[in-house]
Design a protein around this motif. Structure first.
Motif, PDB file in Angstrom:
ATOM      1  N   PHE A 104       0.836  -1.204   0.000  1.00  9.13           N
ATOM      2  CA  PHE A 104       0.000   0.000   0.000  1.00  9.13           C
ATOM      3  C   PHE A 104       0.869   1.252   0.000  1.00  9.13           C
ATOM      4  N   ILE A 105       1.890   1.264   0.850  1.00 15.85           N
ATOM      5  CA  ILE A 105       2.777   2.428   0.937  1.00 15.85           C
ATOM      6  C   ILE A 105       3.489   2.668  -0.389  1.00 15.85           C
ATOM      7  N   ASP A 106       3.949   1.590  -1.022  1.00 15.72           N
ATOM      8  CA  ASP A 106       4.662   1.717  -2.289  1.00 15.72           C
ATOM      9  C   ASP A 106       3.742   2.167  -3.420  1.00 15.72           C
ATOM     10  N   THR A 107       2.485   1.692  -3.395  1.00 16.17           N
ATOM     11  CA  THR A 107       1.548   1.982  -4.485  1.00 16.17           C
ATOM     12  C   THR A 107       0.835   3.316  -4.294  1.00 16.17           C
ATOM     13  N   TYR A 108       0.525   3.660  -3.040  1.00  8.59           N
ATOM     14  CA  TYR A 108      -0.238   4.881  -2.761  1.00  8.59           C
ATOM     15  C   TYR A 108       0.479   5.725  -1.703  1.00  8.59           C
ATOM     16  N   PRO A 109       1.701   6.168  -1.966  1.00  9.32           N
ATOM     17  CA  PRO A 109       2.482   6.871  -0.938  1.00  9.32           C
ATOM     18  C   PRO A 109       1.851   8.175  -0.460  1.00  9.32           C
ATOM     19  N   GLY A 110       1.065   8.819  -1.316  1.00  9.15           N
ATOM     20  CA  GLY A 110       0.470  10.092  -0.929  1.00  9.15           C
ATOM     21  C   GLY A 110      -0.949   9.996  -0.434  1.00  9.15           C
ATOM     22  N   ASP A 111      -1.449   8.786  -0.290  1.00 10.14           N
ATOM     23  CA  ASP A 111      -2.833   8.602   0.131  1.00 10.14           C
ATOM     24  C   ASP A 111      -3.008   8.914   1.612  1.00 10.14           C
ATOM     25  N   ASP A 112      -4.234   9.308   1.975  1.00  6.14           N
ATOM     26  CA  ASP A 112      -4.520   9.626   3.372  1.00  6.14           C
ATOM     27  C   ASP A 112      -4.301   8.422   4.284  1.00  6.14           C
ATOM     28  N   ASP A 113      -4.467   7.216   3.752  1.00  5.28           N
ATOM     29  CA  ASP A 113      -4.306   6.005   4.560  1.00  5.28           C
ATOM     30  C   ASP A 113      -2.867   5.509   4.614  1.00  5.28           C
ATOM     31  N   ALA A 114      -1.943   6.227   3.988  1.00  4.00           N
ATOM     32  CA  ALA A 114      -0.543   5.801   4.020  1.00  4.00           C
ATOM     33  C   ALA A 114      -0.005   5.820   5.448  1.00  4.00           C
ATOM     34  N   ALA A 115      -0.444   6.793   6.241  1.00  5.31           N
ATOM     35  CA  ALA A 115      -0.009   6.856   7.635  1.00  5.31           C
ATOM     36  C   ALA A 115      -0.483   5.629   8.398  1.00  5.31           C
ATOM     37  N   TYR A 116      -1.722   5.207   8.141  1.00  4.68           N
ATOM     38  CA  TYR A 116      -2.242   4.028   8.826  1.00  4.68           C
ATOM     39  C   TYR A 116      -1.500   2.771   8.372  1.00  4.68           C
ATOM     40  N   ALA A 117      -1.184   2.699   7.073  1.00  6.70           N
ATOM     41  CA  ALA A 117      -0.428   1.554   6.558  1.00  6.70           C
ATOM     42  C   ALA A 117       0.942   1.481   7.222  1.00  6.70           C
ATOM     43  N   LYS A 118       1.592   2.633   7.356  1.00  6.77           N
ATOM     44  CA  LYS A 118       2.900   2.674   8.014  1.00  6.77           C
ATOM     45  C   LYS A 118       2.775   2.265   9.485  1.00  6.77           C
ATOM     46  N   TYR A 119       1.695   2.702  10.126  1.00 10.41           N
ATOM     47  CA  TYR A 119       1.470   2.342  11.522  1.00 10.41           C
ATOM     48  C   TYR A 119       1.209   0.845  11.664  1.00 10.41           C
ATOM     49  N   LEU A 120       0.420   0.268  10.753  1.00 11.67           N
ATOM     50  CA  LEU A 120       0.169  -1.171  10.784  1.00 11.67           C
ATOM     51  C   LEU A 120       1.468  -1.955  10.605  1.00 11.67           C
ATOM     52  N   LEU A 121       2.335  -1.468   9.725  1.00 12.85           N
ATOM     53  CA  LEU A 121       3.611  -2.127   9.504  1.00 12.85           C
ATOM     54  C   LEU A 121       4.434  -2.128  10.799  1.00 12.85           C
ATOM     55  N   ALA A 122       4.478  -0.958  11.469  1.00 12.70           N
ATOM     56  CA  ALA A 122       5.217  -0.864  12.731  1.00 12.70           C
ATOM     57  C   ALA A 122       4.581  -1.748  13.800  1.00 12.70           C
ATOM     58  N   LEU A 123       3.266  -1.760  13.822  1.00 12.40           N
ATOM     59  CA  LEU A 123       2.545  -2.548  14.813  1.00 12.40           C
ATOM     60  C   LEU A 123       2.800  -4.040  14.636  1.00 12.40           C
ATOM     61  N   SER A 124       3.004  -4.457  13.389  1.00 12.82           N
ATOM     62  CA  SER A 124       3.243  -5.881  13.134  1.00 12.82           C
ATOM     63  C   SER A 124       4.582  -6.328  13.722  1.00 12.82           C
ATOM     64  N   TYR A 125       5.519  -5.396  13.858  1.00 15.08           N
ATOM     65  CA  TYR A 125       6.768  -5.703  14.565  1.00 15.08           C
ATOM     66  C   TYR A 125       6.560  -5.610  16.077  1.00 15.08           C
ATOM     67  N   TYR A 126       5.907  -4.543  16.491  1.00 14.19           N
ATOM     68  CA  TYR A 126       5.725  -4.289  17.914  1.00 14.19           C
ATOM     69  C   TYR A 126       4.985  -5.437  18.602  1.00 14.19           C
ATOM     70  N   ASP A 127       3.942  -5.935  17.964  1.00 16.10           N
ATOM     71  CA  ASP A 127       3.132  -6.980  18.582  1.00 16.10           C
ATOM     72  C   ASP A 127       3.830  -8.338  18.610  1.00 16.10           C
ATOM     73  N   GLN A 128       4.994  -8.421  17.976  1.00 15.67           N
ATOM     74  CA  GLN A 128       5.776  -9.652  18.040  1.00 15.67           C
ATOM     75  C   GLN A 128       6.863  -9.607  19.103  1.00 15.67           C
ATOM     76  N   ILE A 129       7.003  -8.462  19.757  1.00 16.90           N
ATOM     77  CA  ILE A 129       8.008  -8.352  20.809  1.00 16.90           C
ATOM     78  C   ILE A 129       7.625  -9.288  21.938  1.00 16.90           C
ATOM     79  N   ASP A 130       8.527 -10.184  22.246  1.00 20.54           N
ATOM     80  CA  ASP A 130       8.239 -11.194  23.265  1.00 20.54           C
ATOM     81  C   ASP A 130       8.884 -10.774  24.577  1.00 20.54           C
ATOM     82  N   ASP A 131       9.005 -11.722  25.497  1.00 17.23           N
ATOM     83  CA  ASP A 131       9.619 -11.428  26.781  1.00 17.23           C
ATOM     84  C   ASP A 131      11.094 -11.077  26.594  1.00 17.23           C
TER      85      ASP A 131
END
Length: 282
Positions: A104-131
């Motif tokens: 999504f970020i690569d295809t629609y970099p200027g879209d209003d939802d690009a910020a949410y896509a970037k946040y989802l990408l970060a969240l996918s790493y964050y939610d994998q942080i284990d003990d």
């Protein structure tokens, strides 16, 4: 152009979805409605229905991906792509979530939802942080991705959440260093323990682990016979965290050796003392 959907057709689609969702044990698992003859909007609505009513998001992801296949250049395809990322994340398929979000970020970099896509990408790493006992490579990736959200979309609704998660991830890394340092200290490997606690004081000094790190430095340096460093660590601890139980412990250890919590000698801790407490950077 997206075709207009009649209310009668839309109701039929939703009713069909509801019937299929009741099959297969109540969660609709494995029930995928053929969609080649449906409009993009109809398929999108079915995907939304699955997200709301199915305990397993896989079916929703299927419908959103079908929009990309059947209507690749439509506005619905763009909306479906961000929903794919969300569906994958909800299903805890984090690598797939990152892939969809990045597309999504690569295809629609200027879209209003690009910020949410970037946040989802970060969240996918964050939610994998284990003990803290596990490898922290994902924590570093989460920090990098969260920083990008904060820096690239500072006025977005996702920046504030990213700042909070960044701080928690940073604290998590400090916790990893503390765990290893305590392990070394317990086994009498005092020099190795010092190296870990030093990292916390120098690189993670804004985290919640700093008071304990300073107290452990007092303990490790006393065990090594390096009293100047031990007293200076106690001085920094006393200046910044005098009400902390870690300071009371460090003070008791120093007093037991006839020492005080005052800066002594010329070492890395006295440099920290001059910089942080006296404001002398040279």
């Amino acid at each position: 152009m997206v075709r207009t959907v009649s209310s009668k057709t839309l109701v039929a689609v939703i009713l069909c979805a509801a019937v299929l969702a009741g099959c297969g044990g109540g969660d609709g698992a494995g029930q995928k409605l053929p969609v080649d003859n449906f409009t993009a909007e109809e398929i999108y609505k079915r995907g939304e229905y699955e997200l709301e009513n199915n305990s397993k998001p896989d079916a929703a992801v299927y419908y959103f991906s079908e929009i990309e296949r059947l209507y690749p250049y439509s506005e619905w395809a763009k909306r479906a792509l961000i929903m794919q990322a969300y569906g994958y994340h909800k299903a805890r398929k984090y690598e797939d979530a990152r892939g969809a979000a990045q597309r999504f970020i690569d295809t629609y970099p200027g879209d209003d939802d690009a910020a949410y896509a970037k946040y989802l990408l970060a969240l996918s790493y964050y939610d994998q942080i284990d003990d803290v006992g596990r490898d922290q490579g994902l924590t570093f990736q989460a920090l990098q991705s969260l920083r990008e959200v904060i820096e690239e979309y500072p006025d977005s609704e996702y920046a504030r959440s990213s700042i909070l998660k960044f701080d928690l991830s940073f604290d998590h890394l400090a916790g990893k260093e503390m765990e290893i340092g305590r392990y070394y200290l317990k086994r009498g490997h005092n020099a190795a323990a010092v190296n870990r606690f030093r990292v916390v004081v120098e690189e993670f000094q804004t985290t919640t682990h700093t008071p304990e790190a300073l107290m452990r430095l007092v303990e490790a340096y006393l065990a090594l016979g390096l009293t100047d460093e031990a007293q200076t660590a106690g001085a920094i601890l006393g200046h910044n965290y005098q009400s902390s139980p870690f300071y009371k412990d460090a003070f008791a250890q120093l007093r037991g050796r006839g020492l005080t919590a005052t800066p002594q000698g010329d070492n890395w801790l006295t440099r920290v003392y001059r910089q942080v407490i006296q404001g002398k950077w040279l």
